[in-house]
Design an enzyme around this catalytic site. Structure first.
Site, PDB file in Angstrom:
ATOM      1  N   ASP A   1     -10.919   2.897   3.848  1.00 14.28           N
ATOM      2  CA  ASP A   1     -11.130   1.446   3.749  1.00 14.28           C
ATOM      3  C   ASP A   1     -12.613   1.125   3.571  1.00 14.28           C
ATOM      4  O   ASP A   1     -12.970   0.018   3.181  1.00 14.28           O
ATOM      5  CB  ASP A   1     -10.640   0.767   5.048  1.00 14.28           C
ATOM      6  CG  ASP A   1      -9.403  -0.083   4.817  1.00 14.28           C
ATOM      7  OD1 ASP A   1      -9.112  -0.393   3.648  1.00 14.28           O
ATOM      8  OD2 ASP A   1      -8.736  -0.427   5.813  1.00 14.28           O
TER       9      ASP A   1
ATOM     10  N   LYS B   1       0.840  -1.207   0.000  1.00 16.70           N
ATOM     11  CA  LYS B   1       0.000   0.000   0.000  1.00 16.70           C
ATOM     12  C   LYS B   1       0.875   1.258   0.000  1.00 16.70           C
ATOM     13  O   LYS B   1       0.613   2.215  -0.718  1.00 16.70           O
ATOM     14  CB  LYS B   1      -0.924  -0.003   1.237  1.00 16.70           C
ATOM     15  CG  LYS B   1      -2.046  -1.032   1.120  1.00 16.70           C
ATOM     16  CD  LYS B   1      -2.770  -1.273   2.431  1.00 16.70           C
ATOM     17  CE  LYS B   1      -3.724  -2.460   2.302  1.00 16.70           C
ATOM     18  NZ  LYS B   1      -4.378  -2.840   3.556  1.00 16.70           N
TER      19      LYS B   1
ATOM     20  N   GLN C   1      -4.377  -1.349   9.742  1.00 16.78           N
ATOM     21  CA  GLN C   1      -4.268  -2.677   9.135  1.00 16.78           C
ATOM     22  C   GLN C   1      -4.867  -3.744  10.073  1.00 16.78           C
ATOM     23  O   GLN C   1      -4.508  -3.823  11.248  1.00 16.78           O
ATOM     24  CB  GLN C   1      -2.788  -3.001   8.840  1.00 16.78           C
ATOM     25  CG  GLN C   1      -2.569  -4.304   8.105  1.00 16.78           C
ATOM     26  CD  GLN C   1      -3.175  -4.320   6.702  1.00 16.78           C
ATOM     27  OE1 GLN C   1      -3.094  -3.344   5.958  1.00 16.78           O
ATOM     28  NE2 GLN C   1      -3.805  -5.426   6.337  1.00 16.78           N
TER      29      GLN C   1
END
Ligand code: NAP
Length: 290
Positions: free
Chosen positions: A121, A54, A98
């Site tokens: 997200d 990412k 995460q």
């Protein structure tokens, strides 16, 4: 006839080139560089490699990526404080924690602490709720990427029977919801579904999001179906493979996504897209109110 292999890698690279141009415009016109804060807790090797990918993708797109890595012992309170800090930080347009988190940290409390305006997200209940009622929201990246891949085939989705195997909050449930919005008829299957293959064989579009290597063989697939493989499983040999037995199913499907190189690169691309969208929106808001 062998299926067309849908390269997520190629589509992702086209989309990333476009995103990069949009970032350059934002920097030139509004002096706003999209910024993503990524928080990683603990030392899970898979999480490390996702976070690195990412970070690399952000930098290649001209975005700023701030990576904070904390030991497994970080408390929930300390993590929530970092999120509050980034919620207020003007140069940060997206916040990503995460997952999975260590067991002593409540995942939902963490997701809920992220401002819905920076939840790139797309996991915050506000964004999920807005998606359900067709309001503008950050869409969860993997389902968003899957829908983009299907749309890229230029085959009408309306009226198609979509069967989703898996009902997780981050993949299965939202991907079915997004395809319902495209007027597909959606069926969900899960671990308690009886006679799975009798249902999956009815699918015009079959989406496997289970996490079980090669669960789906040709007996589960209708001739000519579009097969999207979300699963990422590591074989004993160390090789990655999906939930679909690629070599046999590709002889029956019309289109199939590979693992690796299918859904994965699209997931990161949609994260970039969401971060860009957030920076564009916040940039606009600053302009309006300054
Ligand atoms: P998850 O939360 O573990 O959910 C798995 C789902 O599969 C559950 O709904 C479960 O049913 C169902 N299931 C399990 N065994 C089954 C069986 N034998 N038959 C039918 N359904 C079964 O997993 P997830 O987070 O959705 O991820 C799924 C897979 O996608 C994983 O391999 C993950 O690594 C991968 N993934 C890939 C990406 C990417 O970008 N490529 C992103 C996210 C996830 P129950 O609900 O009844 O337990």
């Amino acid at each position: 006839m062998s299926a067309v292999i849908v390269s997520g890698k190629e589509l992702a690279s086209e989309k990333r080139a476009f995103i990069k141009t949009e970032v350059q415009k934002l920097v030139a016109d509004r002096q706003t560089q999209p910024g993503l804060a990524v928080i990683l807790v603990g030392d899970d090797p898979a999480s490390h490699s996702y976070v690195r990918a990412k970070q690399r993708a952000c930098e290649e797109a001209g975005m700023q990526c701030i990576l904070e890595h904390y030991p497994e012992t970080l408390t929930e309170k300390e993590l929530l404080e970092r999120i509050t800090f980034y919620n207020q930080e003007k140069t940060v347009h997206g916040i990503l924690v995460q997952l999975p988190l260590p067991k002593h940290i409540n995942e939902l409390a963490v997701i809920e602490r992220i401002s819905p305006e920076k939840d790139v997200d797309g996991f915050h209940p506000v964004n999920i709720g807005k998606m359900m009622i067709d309001q503008q929201a950050f869409l969860p990246c993997t389902p968003y990427g899957i829908v983009e891949m299907i749309k890229s085939l230029n085959i009408p989705i309306a009226g198609k029977h979509v069967v989703v195997i898996g009902r997780s909050n981050i993949v299965g449930k939202p991907v079915g919801q997004l395809l319902l919005k495209e007027d597909a008829t959606v069926t969900y299957c899960h671990s308690r579904t009886k006679d799975l293959s009798s249902i999956t064989k009815q699918a015009d579009i079959l989406i496997a999001a289970v996490g079980k290597a090669k669960l789906i063989g040709p007996d589960y697939v209708k001739e000519g179906a579009i097969v999207i493989d979300v699963g990422v499983n590591r074989l004993e040999t160390g090789k990655l493979c999906g939930d679909v037995d690629f070599d046999t199913v590709k002889e029956k499907a019309s289109y199939i996504t590979p693992v690796p190189g299918g859904v994965g690169p699209m997931t990161i691309t949609m994260l970039l897209q969401n971060t860009l969208q957030s920076a564009q929106k916040i940039g606009r808001a600053n302009k309006t109110f300054s």
